[in-house]
Design an enzyme around this catalytic site. Structure first.
Site, PDB file in Angstrom:
ATOM      1  N   HIS A  55      27.976  -9.897  26.400  1.00  0.00           N
ATOM      2  CA  HIS A  55      27.326 -11.092  25.878  1.00  0.00           C
ATOM      3  C   HIS A  55      28.300 -12.263  25.929  1.00  0.00           C
ATOM      4  O   HIS A  55      29.502 -12.083  26.187  1.00  0.00           O
ATOM      5  CB  HIS A  55      26.838 -10.869  24.439  1.00  0.00           C
TER       6      HIS A  55
HETATM    7  P1  TYD Z   1      27.900  -6.590  19.046  1.00  0.00           P
HETATM    8  O1  TYD Z   1      28.586  -7.882  18.736  1.00  0.00           O
HETATM    9  O2  TYD Z   1      26.772  -6.614  20.035  1.00  0.00           O
HETATM   10  O3  TYD Z   1      28.963  -5.488  19.488  1.00  0.00           O
HETATM   11  P2  TYD Z   1      30.031  -5.410  20.672  1.00  0.00           P
HETATM   12  O4  TYD Z   1      30.277  -6.779  21.233  1.00  0.00           O
HETATM   13  O5  TYD Z   1      31.239  -4.843  20.012  1.00  0.00           O
HETATM   14  O6  TYD Z   1      29.532  -4.459  21.698  1.00  0.00           O
HETATM   15  O7  TYD Z   1      27.377  -5.968  17.665  1.00  0.00           O
HETATM   16  C1  TYD Z   1      26.935  -4.629  17.579  1.00  0.00           C
HETATM   17  C2  TYD Z   1      26.092  -4.499  16.324  1.00  0.00           C
HETATM   18  O8  TYD Z   1      26.894  -4.733  15.153  1.00  0.00           O
HETATM   19  C3  TYD Z   1      24.934  -5.485  16.275  1.00  0.00           C
HETATM   20  O9  TYD Z   1      23.788  -4.768  15.855  1.00  0.00           O
HETATM   21  C4  TYD Z   1      25.314  -6.474  15.220  1.00  0.00           C
HETATM   22  C5  TYD Z   1      26.313  -5.760  14.359  1.00  0.00           C
HETATM   23  N1  TYD Z   1      27.389  -6.676  13.892  1.00  0.00           N
HETATM   24  C6  TYD Z   1      27.391  -7.120  12.598  1.00  0.00           C
HETATM   25  O10 TYD Z   1      26.504  -6.782  11.781  1.00  0.00           O
HETATM   26  N2  TYD Z   1      28.390  -7.964  12.188  1.00  0.00           N
HETATM   27  C7  TYD Z   1      29.373  -8.358  13.020  1.00  0.00           C
HETATM   28  O11 TYD Z   1      30.279  -9.128  12.614  1.00  0.00           O
HETATM   29  C8  TYD Z   1      29.367  -7.896  14.383  1.00  0.00           C
HETATM   30  C9  TYD Z   1      30.421  -8.293  15.359  1.00  0.00           C
HETATM   31  C10 TYD Z   1      28.354  -7.044  14.767  1.00  0.00           C
END
Ligand code: TYD
Length: 136
Positions: A55
Site C-alpha cells: 500500500h
Molecule cells: P496494514 O497496515 O495493512 O499492515 P502491513 O502494512 O503491516 O501489512 O494493517 C494490517 C491490519 O492491522 C489492518 O487490519 C489494520 C490493522 N492496524 C491497526 O489497527 N492499527 C495500526 O496502527 C496498523 C498499522 C494496522
C-alpha cells in the site's frame, strides 16, 4: 512536503550508545527523527515467505527499523523502484507519503519497528495499485 520520489526516502543513522553491556538507541522527537512520532507499532512472528505492506499513504510518514533480524523494503514512486535491506537496529528508512511499499524476505525472528507521524487512519491508505499509479 517533500516530493514523493524514492530518492527522497533516505536512511537515517540513529544514535547508538555503546558499552560493554550492549547498546541502546534512544529516539527523541525534534532531535533524532525527521517528524514527530504519534504512533509506534511493530511486526513480528512473520511466517517465512510472507510479504507485508502492499500500500501507499497519502499523508503518513514512517521510519522503519529492523530492531531484530532483517528484511527488504521495496519502494515504488510510480516511476522508479528501489529495494533497501534493513538489518541493523540503528538504521531507519524514512518513507515519505505517496510511496508504495512492500516488505519481504523477513528473516526468522525479525522484528520490524515502525515509527509513524499520525495515528492509524484507514482513509490515509491507498491499497489499490492501479489507483496509486493513476495518481502519479
Ligand atoms: P496494514 O497496515 O495493512 O499492515 P502491513 O502494512 O503491516 O501489512 O494493517 C494490517 C491490519 O492491522 C489492518 O487490519 C489494520 C490493522 N492496524 C491497526 O489497527 N492499527 C495500526 O496502527 C496498523 C498499522 C494496522
Amino acid at each position: 512536503m517533500k516530493e514523493s520520489t524514492i530518492y527522497n526516502c533516505t536512511i537515517f543513522t540513529l544514535p547508538k550508545t555503546h558499552n560493554r553491556a550492549g547498546n541502546i538507541t534512544a529516539l527523541n522527537n525534534s532531535i533524532d527523527l525527521p517528524f514527530d512520532v504519534r504512533r509506534v507499532y511493530y511486526l513480528y512472528d512473520i511466517p517465512g515467505g510472507e510479504v507485508r505492506g502492499g500500500h501507499a499513504h497519502k499523508e503518513l510518514q514512517q521510519l522503519i527499523v529492523a530492531v531484530s533480524g532483517s528484511f527488504d523494503v521495496t519502494l515504488d514512486d510510480g516511476h522508479n523502484k528501489k529495494t533497501v535491506t534493513l538489518n541493523r537496529p540503528n538504521f531507519g528508512l524514512h518513507v515519505i507519503p505517496g510511496i508504495w511499499r512492500d516488505l519481504s524476505n523477513f528473516s526468522s525472528g525479525a522484528v520490524c519497528l515502525v515509527l509513524a507521524s499520525h495515528v492509524y487512519d484507514e482513509n490515509d491508505y491507498i491499497r489499490d495499485y492501479h489507483q496509486f499509479k493513476e495518481g502519479k
